[in-house]
Design a protein around this motif. Sequence first.
Motif, mmCIF file in Angstrom:
data_model
loop_
_atom_site.group_PDB
_atom_site.id
_atom_site.type_symbol
_atom_site.label_atom_id
_atom_site.label_comp_id
_atom_site.label_asym_id
_atom_site.label_seq_id
_atom_site.Cartn_x
_atom_site.Cartn_y
_atom_site.Cartn_z
ATOM 1 N N PRO A 98 3.578 -7.725 1.330
ATOM 2 C CA PRO A 98 2.941 -7.106 2.493
ATOM 3 C C PRO A 98 3.762 -5.949 3.040
ATOM 4 N N ASN A 99 3.411 -4.751 2.623
ATOM 5 C CA ASN A 99 4.136 -3.547 3.036
ATOM 6 C C ASN A 99 3.209 -2.349 3.004
ATOM 7 N N ILE A 100 3.474 -1.416 3.915
ATOM 8 C CA ILE A 100 2.768 -0.129 3.918
ATOM 9 C C ILE A 100 3.797 0.987 3.896
ATOM 10 N N ALA A 101 3.669 1.874 2.896
ATOM 11 C CA ALA A 101 4.516 3.062 2.804
ATOM 12 C C ALA A 101 3.634 4.292 2.978
ATOM 13 N N ALA B 77 4.216 2.689 15.004
ATOM 14 C CA ALA B 77 2.883 2.359 14.489
ATOM 15 C C ALA B 77 2.915 1.185 13.515
ATOM 16 N N GLY B 78 4.104 0.753 13.099
ATOM 17 C CA GLY B 78 4.224 -0.376 12.193
ATOM 18 C C GLY B 78 4.369 -0.020 10.739
ATOM 19 N N VAL B 79 4.585 1.260 10.428
ATOM 20 C CA VAL B 79 4.788 1.670 9.043
ATOM 21 C C VAL B 79 6.084 1.053 8.529
ATOM 22 N N ASP B 80 6.050 0.471 7.341
ATOM 23 C CA ASP B 80 7.223 -0.198 6.783
ATOM 24 C C ASP B 80 8.182 0.752 6.086
ATOM 25 N N GLN B 81 7.643 1.813 5.499
ATOM 26 C CA GLN B 81 8.476 2.759 4.745
ATOM 27 C C GLN B 81 7.878 4.152 4.834
ATOM 28 N N ALA C 140 0.836 -1.199 0.000
ATOM 29 C CA ALA C 140 0.000 0.000 0.000
ATOM 30 C C ALA C 140 0.869 1.246 0.000
ATOM 31 N N LEU C 141 0.818 1.998 -1.095
ATOM 32 C CA LEU C 141 1.472 3.304 -1.183
ATOM 33 C C LEU C 141 0.449 4.348 -0.790
ATOM 34 N N THR C 142 0.533 4.839 0.441
ATOM 35 C CA THR C 142 -0.525 5.707 0.953
ATOM 36 C C THR C 142 -0.178 7.167 0.735
ATOM 37 N N PHE C 143 -0.942 7.794 -0.151
ATOM 38 C CA PHE C 143 -0.739 9.204 -0.460
ATOM 39 C C PHE C 143 -1.736 10.054 0.321
#
Length: 432
Positions: free
Chosen positions: A232-235, A322-326, A197-200
């Motif tokens: 499985p990653n969140i940026a 919080a567990g953010v990967d990137q 997930a690339l969260t903008f």
Amino acid sequence: MKFGIFYEHQLPRPWDDGAELKLFQDALDQVELADRLGIDFAWEVEHHFLEEYSHSSCPEVFLAAASQRTKNIRLGHGIKLMPPNYNPPARIAEEIATLDLVSNGRVEFGTGESASRAELEGFNINPAERRAMWLETTEQVCNMMAMDPYPGYQGKYFSMPVRNVVPKPVQKPHPPLWVACSNRDTIHLAAQLGIGALTFAFVDAAEAKKWVDDYYETFKRECVPIGHTVNPNIAMVTSFSIHHDREEAFRRGFDGFKFFQFGLGHHYVFGHHKPGRTNIWANYEKVKAAMGAEQLDFLGGGTDGIGTPEDLRQHLRKFADAGVDQTVFIQQGGKNRHEHICEALELFAAEVMPEFKEEEERRQKQKMDELAPYIEKAMQRKQWMRELTDDEIPTYAAYGAMIAEVDTSNLEGAARIRAERWKKMREVLAKV
């Protein structure tokens, strides 16, 4: 936690001769510097017609250029537009694989739909169908990169016959897959499909934890991979401008970040745009003068990345906890200066990044060990596209061979000579 830099290639008016040339060359210099400093990712968007806000319409070209000036940094499409009118699916598979080859296996395959009227209508795309287009084409592009041959497809938004799509990427079965997310609903979908997930969206640490928890809980329970592997990653993006003097950090980076938000709002939310004539920077300055820059809060804040190294460290620590990967830095916005961006990257690498790097290998191993049984179950739930047997792979004749089968008596001159030669070649091949 890993770190990335992010490029829209913003170019506010007025546009001087050579301004775009300098913009792109400066960005390449920045990616080269980031690679030397040990920053993990460089993300490049794909946008069309979004004047001033984004002049990045060919990310594959920029990333290919960056690949030849770097050694280790991951090169991310953030994102590739997947509706077929933007990019035919087979061409996407070819471009991603080629970039993976020239970069020696460093591509991150970010995907998305787009949402602006300028882009969707500019390419004759029905906004109501863009999600369905993304789902169809993303799955099939992954199949094209992983399967030999690709069995062909008859879909709603594109169709093609059996073909072996070449080249194949270095990373097997295909590069890590991501999707652009702007809200928790898309985060949820990304987890269901096994996509990074690339969260903008500019959220605080408390909200980030909710997004992270939702993503990983959903991934464990519901994941059915859309690709041939999972990522499985969140940026999450944040502003970025640091200096030992907090006021100087804001002087260098705050205005550019606020223009980033204003330009986004102009093209997606409230703007009225006359192509080639509207001056978004001038409109921004009028609003800023009337309201005060601190009141321009169209995307919910996001300025926590601007300040001293200690300010940034505390901000990133909250994201990491919080567990953010990137975390991805919006460092090139508005009229931010190249030399200031480079100085900030160097300061970050020297005084902030090391403590997060020290923890990353252990964190990553612990995470993947925990997810391993869930990933195994997710891969078992996937419905795979069936490989063709050799007998099922159709043979097609070249156009010349087809012409050689027709009566040549009615042909004249060079056309008749070519047809006779093709016919003789066919006879020779038949004996082999």
